[in-house]
Motif scaffolding. Sequence first.
Motif, PDB file in Angstrom:
ATOM      1  N   PHE A   1       0.858  -1.184   0.000  1.00 31.88           N
ATOM      2  CA  PHE A   1       0.000   0.000   0.000  1.00 31.88           C
ATOM      3  C   PHE A   1       0.896   1.236   0.000  1.00 31.88           C
ATOM      4  CE2 PHE A   1      -2.320   3.233   2.550  1.00 31.88           C
ATOM      5  CZ  PHE A   1      -3.318   3.497   1.639  1.00 31.88           C
TER       6      PHE A   1
ATOM      7  N   TYR B   1       4.119   2.350   1.846  1.00 29.22           N
ATOM      8  CA  TYR B   1       4.162   2.442   3.312  1.00 29.22           C
ATOM      9  C   TYR B   1       4.179   1.038   3.899  1.00 29.22           C
ATOM     10  CZ  TYR B   1       3.095   7.382   2.843  1.00 29.22           C
ATOM     11  OH  TYR B   1       3.163   8.708   2.523  1.00 29.22           O
ATOM     12  N   TYR B   2       3.262   0.240   3.381  1.00 24.14           N
ATOM     13  CA  TYR B   2       3.199  -1.145   3.859  1.00 24.14           C
ATOM     14  C   TYR B   2       3.827  -2.067   2.824  1.00 24.14           C
ATOM     15  CZ  TYR B   2      -0.068  -0.186   7.687  1.00 24.14           C
ATOM     16  OH  TYR B   2      -0.644   0.249   8.845  1.00 24.14           O
TER      17      TYR B   2
ATOM     18  N   VAL C   1       7.055   2.005   8.737  1.00 20.59           N
ATOM     19  CA  VAL C   1       5.851   2.371   7.993  1.00 20.59           C
ATOM     20  C   VAL C   1       5.718   3.896   7.889  1.00 20.59           C
ATOM     21  CG1 VAL C   1       3.323   2.282   8.062  1.00 20.59           C
ATOM     22  CG2 VAL C   1       4.665   0.262   8.643  1.00 20.59           C
TER      23      VAL C   1
END
Lengths: 290, 722
Positions: A60, A115-116, A227
């Motif tokens: 993501f 981010y993920y 993250v």
Amino acid sequence: MLALCSSIACAQSEVQARLIHVLQAQQTQATYDVSSQTRLSEVIQALTDVTSQDWRTARFGSRQLQFRLQRLKLETQQRLTALQHYAEQEGDEGLALTAKQLQRQLQNSRFLAAYYLGVPWHGMRLRQANNPALNDSYGSDEFYLSLYSTETSKSVELFGALNSPISRVLQPAGSNNDIKQVVAAHKPQQAANQGYVWQININGGVVKQPIAYFNQGKLAQCYSHQVHDPLRLGKPTDCSAPQQLSGGQRLYVGIDESQLPQSLQGINERMVRLLKFHVPHEQPLPEWSH
Amino acid sequence: MESLMAKFYSSNVVKLVLAGLTTIPLGAHAQDIPDWLQYEPTQTDVGGAGLLQMPSARHNRAGELSVFYYDNEEYRRVGLSLQLFPWLETIIRYNDVRTRLYNPIEEFSGNQTYKDRGVDVKVRLHEETFYWPELSVGLRDFAGTGQFSGEYLVASKRWHNFDFTLGMGWGYLGRSGNIDNPFCEITDSYCQRPGGFQGQGGSFEYDEWFKGNAALFGGVEWQTPWEPLSLKVEYDGNDYSDESSGTPIIQDSHWNLGLHYRLHEYANVQLSFERGNTLMFGFNIRTNFNDIKQYKQRPPKRTGEDLDNNRQPQHAEQINTAQLMRQLRVEGGYTSKKITLSEDRKTLSVYGFQSRYRDDAEGVDRSARVLATQVPESIKTYRFIDYPYAMPVAETHVDAGLLKHAMRGTLIDANVEKAISYDDVDLSEQQNETVLGERDFDIGMPSFSVRPYVQQSFGGPENFYMYELRADAYSTWALSENIIVDGRAALRLMGNYDEFNFMVTPGEDEPPLPRVRTFVRSYVDFSDYWLENLQATYVKQLSKDWYVSAYGGYFERMFGGVGSEIMYRPYGSGWGVGMDINYAKQRSFNSHFGFRDYDTITGHVAGYWKPPMLQDSMIRVFAGRFLAKDWGVQVNFDHKFDSGVIVGAYAAKTNVSAEEYGEGSFTKGFYISMPLDLFQIRDTDARANLGWTPLTRDGGQMLIRQRTLHGVTDVRDGFYSN
């Protein structure tokens, strides 16, 4: 385009529109409008069958984060050019060759900032803080969620100062996939740091592994994925890491920086920061990622 | 051989160790020991990474501490080895020469055998790479009597499970002279090694270093397939024909052979056959000051769900400040004095100080989360003003919006760490603030607590270990916000300080220096209970960078008086300067509250510096007049490890000659400061200190007093409090 807002009952007038690109394993992409208040878990629940996903490979990210990654890539390429010029001036053909090879690897690779790296699906529903809304501090108006298949997890990819950096299909589980042997088989170049290899895990965790005859068995250095600041490498900690490779990992054999001037050091860390977000060629990317 | 083995088994040490081995499972399983530890350097017989008698170029991980004990017929060695930095190994060691008495006069040291103190350092010059070995240079016993002193340059190269070492030694390590001293080829002054030592021992005998005979030494350590076991073979460069033991040590061979076995993650044993005729046994216990951790029982942190479920007041005036202060103390460890609101009503400030969490960031995180759930949404910034003694010394800003984003997860890249920033205090912001709540100062009653206390010293001539176990009653009484009275009464439960022999009747056999510290036995003999200190301290902030204090009373067991201190400490700069001046009068050892005739003016100009090239380290320098009216400088070096443990060393050199000073030549010592929260599941910012002073003499002695400005303003540079 699917107006996701209607399915999760948000008031269109109150929120900004967001585009969410969902990248599927079958080379398909779909784009949806969603509210900025929408949580990631809501998107996932509305759009996918949560029982059939391999969350370790899900990603993501946002458009603005991707811009920052592209800037990092550009700066790294400039540094490699400077390194190549330095090596040529010093008459170090081996180093010049490696610098050139790393530039070529960067040019030919695709990166998608996230981010993920691996979506923590099972934990994210327990607490708000782990289940982010589609917002970041850069004001991104486009996000992506990738839900690839697990095909990549059967191989490791090799980068850096190797004579034959390619994807390598792992032996079946239970066979010997020793990290030292894999690196040795691909013949580190003259300018390589042969003492260590950087191992990039599927979840963004990075391990600087000692693999040489003189330091094997020593503690590795671990960098966990952050993250909240995914493009940084952070502060390492001493750790024990397995010597056996597993699918989806990337290996980077760095340049020996010990003899380089201060201004040219840090290339290896930059390369690793980029390689965390490497995407294989067969996987789709949002248009704005290029 | 049979008689050797008989001798070995009959020694008390062996009995002790064999008894121990029956309780420790001898067949240590490799899986009990982490894999990485099998490849870490092992300890020598004299402490420090290396082979048996000879060192290697290896260094342990930073923070590695080993307490070691080795034993043979002539010597017993006990000490500790600490890897201060990745490139610096330090060792403190006592050599117990079993064949000699400490002092021929039996009344002085009884039948105690001779103890030789030694300090070693090893510095890494080059870290091992694919082709090049690790290279180190070291000094052994470099600040002692020189009886075991030596220098070396050594290289080590590992090849899979074999670690090879080759080095050149001088002094104790090079007495066999199996090679020409290369420095002697350059200059004749390096061909001979001056004998003896300067003054009364304990000095840096640098004029001896790398001089005289030189010898090659080397060996290999093999990590065997039976993993906790490694095998060592070395060639010893020493010649034992002229030993400190005064007994002939026969060296049948220069080859030594040893086995090193890891009993456990934290314990190792080593057995060796050395010089072709001697068995040596030793063990060491290890830990790592960077790795020590303790589980903590803490209240849960407030979350985004708490934000949504708590009904926050609409206006700042509706805040229940008493309740808020209580919540800040319980959940954030923050003791609040007052809560204010800025003129634009967007900043809420809490004045107080952290009183529980050693990790300041943990306390701020928790406290900020409390504010986020308890104060109106309209407040955009929280400020925590460190306010000891009613002095604003530093502040912490919290971006309330970012904090709430992090708590709720409404910005994916927000976290609490990003919302917090540390800064110098802004005094102008105080002027137009509205006070929402304030805790009135209440003179109240003094606080009392009783804690056990151990005072100890090692290696004295009277007894190797001198100690005093006490129950100390502590009291603190705030007469106003910036006038504090500290008191401490001591009750001796047991100890042996009454064996201290440096007791001279005043007027007779007058020592060269005033007796400012060596009346120990007189104080001990006087009473089993006494007033350790009773000091009133007034502290004032002149401006945000300038601080001053005045104090008086019984500073410590041996001195009382009055004094004043001033300090300049710019925020976050890593340095500060200060000056103190004191009138000190010696306390009586014939009455609880009286004084002796001796008095002096003592004081120092002080400099504090956190060198940027040595992370988590602090250097403190004090120059001025000491208690015995001697002039000079004391230098302190502190290093803090990840666990919060601080290790420090100090040395004071004054215009007192080594002869006047006595044994040891000058004052020096080491100390360890341990955070108490490493030993308990509850948080506390308290510390326990363990000191090691080789000898107590009168030169280079500083006054001990409570509440120094460096400690009071520590939060301006966060060394001890973080």
